[in-house]
Design a protein around this motif. Structure first.
Motif, PDB file in Angstrom:
ATOM      1  N   ALA A   1     -42.945 -22.957 -17.120  1.00 59.45           N
ATOM      2  CA  ALA A   1     -42.814 -23.973 -16.340  1.00 59.45           C
ATOM      3  C   ALA A   1     -41.430 -24.669 -16.237  1.00 59.45           C
ATOM      4  O   ALA A   1     -40.925 -25.294 -15.327  1.00 59.45           O
ATOM      5  CB  ALA A   1     -43.634 -25.346 -16.774  1.00 59.45           C
TER       6      ALA A   1
ATOM      7  N   GLU B   1     -47.264 -21.225 -20.997  1.00 60.37           N
ATOM      8  CA  GLU B   1     -47.518 -22.037 -20.106  1.00 60.37           C
ATOM      9  C   GLU B   1     -46.130 -23.071 -19.826  1.00 60.37           C
ATOM     10  O   GLU B   1     -45.736 -23.113 -18.734  1.00 60.37           O
ATOM     11  CB  GLU B   1     -48.567 -22.685 -19.677  1.00 60.37           C
ATOM     12  CG  GLU B   1     -48.854 -23.649 -18.518  1.00 60.37           C
ATOM     13  CD  GLU B   1     -50.301 -24.074 -18.349  1.00 60.37           C
ATOM     14  OE1 GLU B   1     -50.338 -25.214 -17.424  1.00 60.37           O
ATOM     15  OE2 GLU B   1     -51.232 -23.641 -19.076  1.00 60.37           O
TER      16      GLU B   1
ATOM     17  N   ILE C   1     -44.824 -30.767 -17.826  1.00 60.95           N
ATOM     18  CA  ILE C   1     -43.385 -30.396 -18.146  1.00 60.95           C
ATOM     19  C   ILE C   1     -42.550 -30.563 -16.677  1.00 60.95           C
ATOM     20  O   ILE C   1     -41.573 -31.085 -16.859  1.00 60.95           O
ATOM     21  CB  ILE C   1     -43.429 -28.965 -18.562  1.00 60.95           C
ATOM     22  CG1 ILE C   1     -43.848 -28.896 -20.197  1.00 60.95           C
ATOM     23  CG2 ILE C   1     -42.064 -28.345 -18.514  1.00 60.95           C
ATOM     24  CD1 ILE C   1     -42.913 -29.726 -21.069  1.00 60.95           C
ATOM     25  N   ARG C   2     -43.208 -29.988 -15.662  1.00 62.33           N
ATOM     26  CA  ARG C   2     -42.538 -30.164 -14.512  1.00 62.33           C
ATOM     27  C   ARG C   2     -42.180 -31.714 -14.061  1.00 62.33           C
ATOM     28  O   ARG C   2     -41.206 -32.023 -13.377  1.00 62.33           O
ATOM     29  CB  ARG C   2     -43.116 -29.604 -13.325  1.00 62.33           C
ATOM     30  CG  ARG C   2     -43.439 -28.007 -13.502  1.00 62.33           C
ATOM     31  CD  ARG C   2     -43.936 -27.545 -12.209  1.00 62.33           C
ATOM     32  NE  ARG C   2     -44.136 -25.895 -12.315  1.00 62.33           N
ATOM     33  CZ  ARG C   2     -45.514 -25.668 -12.489  1.00 62.33           C
ATOM     34  NH1 ARG C   2     -46.776 -26.442 -12.559  1.00 62.33           N
ATOM     35  NH2 ARG C   2     -45.866 -24.226 -12.778  1.00 62.33           N
ATOM     36  N   ASN C   3     -43.081 -32.450 -14.392  1.00 62.46           N
ATOM     37  CA  ASN C   3     -43.130 -34.054 -14.078  1.00 62.46           C
ATOM     38  C   ASN C   3     -42.284 -34.782 -14.972  1.00 62.46           C
ATOM     39  O   ASN C   3     -41.940 -35.932 -14.932  1.00 62.46           O
ATOM     40  CB  ASN C   3     -44.348 -34.602 -13.993  1.00 62.46           C
ATOM     41  CG  ASN C   3     -45.183 -34.236 -12.506  1.00 62.46           C
ATOM     42  OD1 ASN C   3     -44.582 -33.826 -11.676  1.00 62.46           O
ATOM     43  ND2 ASN C   3     -46.285 -34.249 -12.593  1.00 62.46           N
TER      44      ASN C   3
ATOM     45  N   ALA D   1     -48.473 -27.110 -17.550  1.00 65.31           N
ATOM     46  CA  ALA D   1     -47.297 -26.871 -16.747  1.00 65.31           C
ATOM     47  C   ALA D   1     -46.697 -28.120 -15.919  1.00 65.31           C
ATOM     48  O   ALA D   1     -45.855 -28.501 -15.528  1.00 65.31           O
ATOM     49  CB  ALA D   1     -47.767 -25.697 -15.879  1.00 65.31           C
ATOM     50  N   ASP D   2     -47.858 -28.823 -15.340  1.00 65.02           N
ATOM     51  CA  ASP D   2     -47.395 -30.077 -14.550  1.00 65.02           C
ATOM     52  C   ASP D   2     -46.889 -31.165 -14.969  1.00 65.02           C
ATOM     53  O   ASP D   2     -45.991 -31.734 -14.740  1.00 65.02           O
ATOM     54  CB  ASP D   2     -48.818 -30.419 -14.006  1.00 65.02           C
ATOM     55  CG  ASP D   2     -49.541 -29.662 -12.851  1.00 65.02           C
ATOM     56  OD1 ASP D   2     -48.561 -28.729 -11.992  1.00 65.02           O
ATOM     57  OD2 ASP D   2     -50.353 -29.710 -12.550  1.00 65.02           O
TER      58      ASP D   2
END
Length: 232
Positions: free
Chosen positions: A232, A228, A199-201, A196-197
């Protein structure tokens, strides 16, 4: 993001010793996974033939060879990988190597990714290799080299995504190994993040091997990561 889009974002690393093991894993994962990575170990065991077969069956393939040699050799090798029907090829992000790979790719559908700094390296490893920069500074410099050479993107640690996106916004590709679901062992990776992190970044695609390959139910592990990514 739809489930199909999320599924396309996951690349499963076939970090296995034989083609037979890799084929068994592909069969086990079935239609849950659409994208596979063939790296050094499997390539040396006949994995390039498997890569061509997977591409021919409609799967996407990432040939992770991290090429680095004189320009003529890199150009010709890249041309050979393009003939396999692969989607991605990695080369080390040195200017001459990147330019040669861009020439070898030509008008094919192959996308060339420059390797920035390995996920198993930290600041001490970068210093030991003779660089005076921090890992983040070296990543940024190599991303600029990739842009200038006209390749399609980079492969980088998920922790380096903010640096990459500050230098190279989309459609420049950022593909990230070193992705570990919460609770997974880091292993030999030093700069990691959750799916998730990542993808978000700003990651376009995530490469995951051990958390899926070593799971009691690899298909369920892949589906959990895909869910996940979608969330995200």
């Amino acid at each position: 993001m739809t489930q199909d889009d999320a599924r396309d974002r996951l690349i499963v690393g076939l970090d296995l010793a034989t083609v037979e093991e890799a084929e068994a894993m592909v069969a086990r994962l079935g239609d849950a996974v659409q994208f596979y990575k063939v790296g050094f170990e499997l390539a040396l065991a006949g994995g390039l033939v498997l890569a061509e077969r997977l591409a021919g069956s409609g799967k996407k393939v990432f040939v992770d060879l991290k090429l680095h040699d004189i320009g003529a050799t890199v150009e010709k090798a890249t041309r050979q990988v393009a003939k396999l029907g692969a989607t991605y090829l990695t080369v080390h992000a040195y200017p001459q190597t990147l330019k040669a790979a861009a020439e070898g790719r030509g008008a094919s559908g192959l996308k060339v990714l420059g390797v920035t700094v390995l996920t198993s390296w930290d600041a001490g490893d970068v210093r030991e290799a003779g660089f005076s920069e921090t890992p983040e500074q070296l990543v940024a410099r190599r991303a600029r080299h990739a842009l200038e050479a006209g390749v399609d993107g980079v492969i980088c640690a998920p922790t380096d995504l903010p640096v990459i996106r500050s230098v190279a916004p989309r459609p420049f590709h950022a593909v990230t190994p070193g992705v570990r679901p919460a609770g997974s062992a880091a292993g030999d990776q030093k700069r990691i993040a959750t799916p998730a992190d990542a993808i978000r970044n700003g990651a376009d695609r995530l490469v995951v091997a051990r958390p899926i390959l070593s799971a009691p139910d690899p298909r369920a592990a892949a589906e959990a990561i895909i869910a996940e990514i979608a969330a995200a």
